[in-house]
Design a protein around this motif. Sequence first.
Motif, PDB file in Angstrom:
ATOM      1  N   CYS A  49       0.857  -1.180   0.000  1.00 40.35           N
ATOM      2  CA  CYS A  49       0.000   0.000   0.000  1.00 40.35           C
ATOM      3  C   CYS A  49       0.892   1.228   0.000  1.00 40.35           C
ATOM      4  O   CYS A  49       1.705   1.420   0.920  1.00 40.35           O
ATOM      5  N   ALA A  50       0.746   2.042  -1.029  1.00 41.24           N
ATOM      6  CA  ALA A  50       1.524   3.273  -1.149  1.00 41.24           C
ATOM      7  C   ALA A  50       0.719   4.438  -0.599  1.00 41.24           C
ATOM      8  O   ALA A  50      -0.425   4.653  -1.014  1.00 41.24           O
ATOM      9  N   PHE A  51       1.315   5.179   0.323  1.00 40.86           N
ATOM     10  CA  PHE A  51       0.680   6.303   1.005  1.00 40.86           C
ATOM     11  C   PHE A  51       1.252   7.605   0.462  1.00 40.86           C
ATOM     12  O   PHE A  51       2.468   7.718   0.290  1.00 40.86           O
ATOM     13  N   SER A  52       0.387   8.585   0.225  1.00 41.06           N
ATOM     14  CA  SER A  52       0.869   9.896  -0.213  1.00 41.06           C
ATOM     15  C   SER A  52      -0.066  10.985   0.278  1.00 41.06           C
ATOM     16  O   SER A  52      -1.212  10.714   0.629  1.00 41.06           O
ATOM     17  N   GLY A  53       0.443  12.186   0.313  1.00 40.95           N
ATOM     18  CA  GLY A  53      -0.374  13.356   0.619  1.00 40.95           C
ATOM     19  C   GLY A  53      -0.145  13.977   1.975  1.00 40.95           C
ATOM     20  O   GLY A  53      -0.478  15.144   2.188  1.00 40.95           O
ATOM     21  N   ARG A  54       0.343  13.220   2.919  1.00 44.32           N
ATOM     22  CA  ARG A  54       0.599  13.742   4.265  1.00 44.32           C
ATOM     23  C   ARG A  54       1.842  13.058   4.826  1.00 44.32           C
ATOM     24  O   ARG A  54       2.493  12.264   4.169  1.00 44.32           O
ATOM     25  N   THR A  55       2.157  13.361   6.097  1.00 45.30           N
ATOM     26  CA  THR A  55       3.325  12.761   6.738  1.00 45.30           C
ATOM     27  C   THR A  55       2.981  11.364   7.214  1.00 45.30           C
ATOM     28  O   THR A  55       2.240  11.187   8.178  1.00 45.30           O
ATOM     29  N   PHE A  56       3.513  10.385   6.549  1.00 41.69           N
ATOM     30  CA  PHE A  56       3.155   8.979   6.763  1.00 41.69           C
ATOM     31  C   PHE A  56       3.345   8.547   8.206  1.00 41.69           C
ATOM     32  O   PHE A  56       2.526   7.813   8.763  1.00 41.69           O
ATOM     33  N   SER A  57       4.421   8.992   8.839  1.00 44.51           N
ATOM     34  CA  SER A  57       4.735   8.510  10.186  1.00 44.51           C
ATOM     35  C   SER A  57       3.729   8.980  11.230  1.00 44.51           C
ATOM     36  O   SER A  57       3.741   8.490  12.359  1.00 44.51           O
ATOM     37  N   ASN A  58       2.847   9.904  10.884  1.00 46.35           N
ATOM     38  CA  ASN A  58       1.815  10.363  11.814  1.00 46.35           C
ATOM     39  C   ASN A  58       0.549   9.517  11.772  1.00 46.35           C
ATOM     40  O   ASN A  58      -0.401   9.802  12.500  1.00 46.35           O
ATOM     41  N   TYR A  59       0.548   8.497  10.918  1.00 48.15           N
ATOM     42  CA  TYR A  59      -0.671   7.739  10.664  1.00 48.15           C
ATOM     43  C   TYR A  59      -0.537   6.285  11.096  1.00 48.15           C
ATOM     44  O   TYR A  59       0.491   5.649  10.858  1.00 48.15           O
ATOM     45  N   ARG A  67       5.715  -1.773   8.004  1.00 52.01           N
ATOM     46  CA  ARG A  67       5.711  -0.471   7.358  1.00 52.01           C
ATOM     47  C   ARG A  67       7.134   0.021   7.168  1.00 52.01           C
ATOM     48  O   ARG A  67       8.029  -0.315   7.961  1.00 52.01           O
ATOM     49  N   ASP A  68       7.310   0.817   6.131  1.00 54.51           N
ATOM     50  CA  ASP A  68       8.592   1.442   5.855  1.00 54.51           C
ATOM     51  C   ASP A  68       8.329   2.942   5.814  1.00 54.51           C
ATOM     52  O   ASP A  68       7.826   3.468   4.804  1.00 54.51           O
ATOM     53  N   ASN A  69       8.635   3.624   6.896  1.00 54.36           N
ATOM     54  CA  ASN A  69       8.330   5.050   6.989  1.00 54.36           C
ATOM     55  C   ASN A  69       9.165   5.896   6.029  1.00 54.36           C
ATOM     56  O   ASN A  69       8.785   7.014   5.683  1.00 54.36           O
ATOM     57  N   ALA A  70      10.293   5.370   5.584  1.00 55.06           N
ATOM     58  CA  ALA A  70      11.123   6.104   4.632  1.00 55.06           C
ATOM     59  C   ALA A  70      10.527   6.065   3.227  1.00 55.06           C
ATOM     60  O   ALA A  70      10.726   6.984   2.432  1.00 55.06           O
ATOM     61  N   LYS A  71       9.789   4.984   2.943  1.00 58.95           N
ATOM     62  CA  LYS A  71       9.213   4.811   1.607  1.00 58.95           C
ATOM     63  C   LYS A  71       7.716   5.082   1.573  1.00 58.95           C
ATOM     64  O   LYS A  71       7.093   4.981   0.510  1.00 58.95           O
ATOM     65  N   ASN A  72       7.136   5.406   2.728  1.00 54.17           N
ATOM     66  CA  ASN A  72       5.683   5.638   2.811  1.00 54.17           C
ATOM     67  C   ASN A  72       4.892   4.420   2.333  1.00 54.17           C
ATOM     68  O   ASN A  72       3.917   4.552   1.581  1.00 54.17           O
ATOM     69  N   MET A  73       5.302   3.268   2.795  1.00 55.25           N
ATOM     70  CA  MET A  73       4.692   2.019   2.366  1.00 55.25           C
ATOM     71  C   MET A  73       4.275   1.181   3.570  1.00 55.25           C
ATOM     72  O   MET A  73       4.950   1.173   4.610  1.00 55.25           O
ATOM     73  N   VAL A  74       3.198   0.456   3.395  1.00 59.03           N
ATOM     74  CA  VAL A  74       2.801  -0.561   4.363  1.00 59.03           C
ATOM     75  C   VAL A  74       2.569  -1.856   3.589  1.00 59.03           C
ATOM     76  O   VAL A  74       2.117  -1.835   2.436  1.00 59.03           O
ATOM     77  N   TYR A  75       2.910  -2.966   4.224  1.00 58.58           N
ATOM     78  CA  TYR A  75       2.863  -4.263   3.569  1.00 58.58           C
ATOM     79  C   TYR A  75       2.050  -5.242   4.405  1.00 58.58           C
ATOM     80  O   TYR A  75       1.950  -5.119   5.630  1.00 58.58           O
ATOM     81  N   LEU A  76       1.527  -6.238   3.714  1.00 61.94           N
ATOM     82  CA  LEU A  76       0.872  -7.357   4.389  1.00 61.94           C
ATOM     83  C   LEU A  76       1.388  -8.634   3.740  1.00 61.94           C
ATOM     84  O   LEU A  76       1.031  -8.943   2.599  1.00 61.94           O
ATOM     85  N   GLN A  77       2.265  -9.326   4.444  1.00 59.47           N
ATOM     86  CA  GLN A  77       2.766 -10.614   3.980  1.00 59.47           C
ATOM     87  C   GLN A  77       1.794 -11.695   4.423  1.00 59.47           C
ATOM     88  O   GLN A  77       1.536 -11.847   5.623  1.00 59.47           O
ATOM     89  N   MET A  78       1.259 -12.422   3.462  1.00 54.39           N
ATOM     90  CA  MET A  78       0.249 -13.426   3.748  1.00 54.39           C
ATOM     91  C   MET A  78       0.794 -14.802   3.375  1.00 54.39           C
ATOM     92  O   MET A  78       1.068 -15.059   2.193  1.00 54.39           O
ATOM     93  N   ASN A  79       0.963 -15.647   4.362  1.00 62.19           N
ATOM     94  CA  ASN A  79       1.465 -17.008   4.163  1.00 62.19           C
ATOM     95  C   ASN A  79       0.391 -18.018   4.521  1.00 62.19           C
ATOM     96  O   ASN A  79      -0.586 -17.703   5.192  1.00 62.19           O
ATOM     97  N   SER A  80       0.594 -19.238   4.087  1.00 68.45           N
ATOM     98  CA  SER A  80      -0.335 -20.337   4.390  1.00 68.45           C
ATOM     99  C   SER A  80      -1.774 -19.929   4.089  1.00 68.45           C
ATOM    100  O   SER A  80      -2.680 -20.125   4.907  1.00 68.45           O
ATOM    101  N   LEU A  81      -1.969 -19.373   2.921  1.00 67.49           N
ATOM    102  CA  LEU A  81      -3.287 -18.857   2.570  1.00 67.49           C
ATOM    103  C   LEU A  81      -4.311 -19.965   2.462  1.00 67.49           C
ATOM    104  O   LEU A  81      -4.008 -21.098   2.045  1.00 67.49           O
ATOM    105  N   LYS A  82      -5.540 -19.621   2.849  1.00 65.48           N
ATOM    106  CA  LYS A  82      -6.660 -20.545   2.833  1.00 65.48           C
ATOM    107  C   LYS A  82      -7.757 -19.994   1.920  1.00 65.48           C
ATOM    108  O   LYS A  82      -7.842 -18.775   1.724  1.00 65.48           O
ATOM    109  N   PRO A  83      -8.619 -20.851   1.401  1.00 66.66           N
ATOM    110  CA  PRO A  83      -9.716 -20.355   0.563  1.00 66.66           C
ATOM    111  C   PRO A  83     -10.560 -19.296   1.271  1.00 66.66           C
ATOM    112  O   PRO A  83     -11.051 -18.361   0.621  1.00 66.66           O
ATOM    113  N   GLU A  84     -10.702 -19.417   2.586  1.00 68.25           N
ATOM    114  CA  GLU A  84     -11.492 -18.429   3.325  1.00 68.25           C
ATOM    115  C   GLU A  84     -10.812 -17.072   3.444  1.00 68.25           C
ATOM    116  O   GLU A  84     -11.418 -16.123   3.940  1.00 68.25           O
TER     117      GLU A  84
END
Length: 123
Positions: free
Chosen positions: A22-32, A71-88
Amino acid sequence: QVQLVESGGGLVQAGGSLRLSCAFSGRTFSNYRMGWFRQAPGKERGFVSTISWSGRTYYADSVKGRFTISRDNAKNMVYLQMNSLKPEDTAVYYCAADQSFSDSDDGTQYAYWGQGTQVTVSS
């Protein structure tokens, strides 16, 4: 104005992995605080995970031990690593943001939302 753009969704077999971004833009990311929510067909949108500005994390019980938020506050990015995924886990996944230093798993406490990215897990 905050803008959020998700990417990384797709089709994967059960047991596989995906990494959402997720790429964040428009404000100071570290405040969110940042969150991930998901909505499956015919169901209400539900909480997946959240991360504070300092890196404190919380997870829904259904994904605990399988998903990792970061999250990477230097890149204004947040990630979700999803392992062992299930149909649900199949759902549209949304990135959300709110200018707060507290934690919340309540979607109504997030002011900004991305457009969503589809994750489909086949059995």
